[in-house]
Design an enzyme around this catalytic site. Structure first.
Site, PDB file in Angstrom:
ATOM      1  N   SER A   1      48.522  73.843  23.204  1.00  0.00           N
ATOM      2  CA  SER A   1      49.261  72.729  22.620  1.00  0.00           C
ATOM      3  C   SER A   1      50.691  72.810  23.110  1.00  0.00           C
ATOM      4  CB  SER A   1      49.241  72.827  21.094  1.00  0.00           C
ATOM      5  OG  SER A   1      50.187  71.943  20.527  1.00  0.00           O
TER       6      SER A   1
ATOM      7  N   TYR B   1      49.424  78.203  13.955  1.00  0.00           N
ATOM      8  CA  TYR B   1      48.766  77.370  14.970  1.00  0.00           C
ATOM      9  C   TYR B   1      49.328  77.675  16.358  1.00  0.00           C
ATOM     10  CZ  TYR B   1      47.031  73.153  17.316  1.00  0.00           C
ATOM     11  OH  TYR B   1      46.410  72.269  18.182  1.00  0.00           O
TER      12      TYR B   1
END
Length: 246
Positions: A141, A154
């Site tokens: 990401s 995350y």
């Protein structure tokens, strides 16, 4: 109408969002596609039906990649049904956001199990079982680099995926198997939009130089490039498909 290229691609977390679009795109590129899902069998079967309606070949296979034994079972089923695997796309992931001081331990464990552990288990099977000249494409990401508040766990899970990719690319070089990462920026999917106010989404959109959220098709196109013949000299890289956010 899809013309089969004789190759097989496995896409994890492919029942919806980016994963479903990747499955559809690779089928158009001529791959037979394994549509993996953890839950949502009907959504996965719908993706299969869409592929088959365009003369492509696909099967849906249930497996929660966060479970340590799931990856081997997933690869076994794919090999038995389609004869082997050439491309692995590690797309499955979950996102639970909170300030680090408030992060629930169960949410920490689950994100690490799926986002990092799931990629590890599938990478390990892929390293052992992909045919020579294959491709492993995992998802990080663009939050790795932005490091925004509430994204600590995350981002950590995705940074781990990038680290494993750099190492595995060197280990699998002799087999001609490339190993890369796609790191999307904000993409208009349920995973991204869930829990965000309209005002927050608008604020995030204004941070993107191209002036819009990404679309699943934008990311599927990058995967298509890495999985196809033109991506063969790209190895050990992180492609940040984010509209210029980072």
């Amino acid at each position: 109408m899809a013309m089969q290229n004789g190759k097989v691609a496995l896409v994890t977390g492919a029942s919806k969002g980016i994963g479903a679009e990747i499955a559809r795109r690779l089928a158009r590129d001529g791959f037979s596609v394994v549509v993996n899902y953890a839950r949502g069998a009907e959504a996965a079967e719908q993706v299969v039906r869409e592929i088959e309606a365009k003369r492509g070949e696909a099967i849906a296979v249930q497996a929660d990649v966060g479970e340590p034994t799931a990856a081997a079972r997933l690869f076994d089923t794919a090999e038995q049904a389609l004869g082997g695997l050439d491309v692995l796309v590690n797309n499955a992931g979950i996102m639970k956001l909170a300030p680090l001081a408030e992060m629930d331990v169960a949410d920490f464990d689950r994100q690490i199990a799926v986002n990092l552990g799931g990629v590890f288990h599938c990478m390990r099977e892929g390293a052992r079982r992909l045919r020579d000249g294959g491709r492993i494409i995992s998802f990080s990401s663009s939050i790795v680099g932005l490091y925004q508040p509430t994204y600590s766990v995350y981002a950590a899970s995705k940074a781990g995926v990038e680290a494993m990719t750099h190492v595995l690319a060197k280990e699998l070089g002799p087999s001609g198997i490339t190993v890369n990462v796609v790191a999307p920026g904000p993409v208009a999917t349920e995973l991204f939009l869930n829990g965000k106010s309209e005002a927050l989404v608008e604020t995030i959109t204004k941070m993107i130089p191209l002036g819009r959220l990404g679309r699943p098709a934008d990311i599927a196109g990058v995967v298509s490039f890495l999985a196809g013949p033109d991506g063969g000299w790209v190895n050990g890289q992180v492609l940040r498909a984010n509209g210029g956010t980072v």
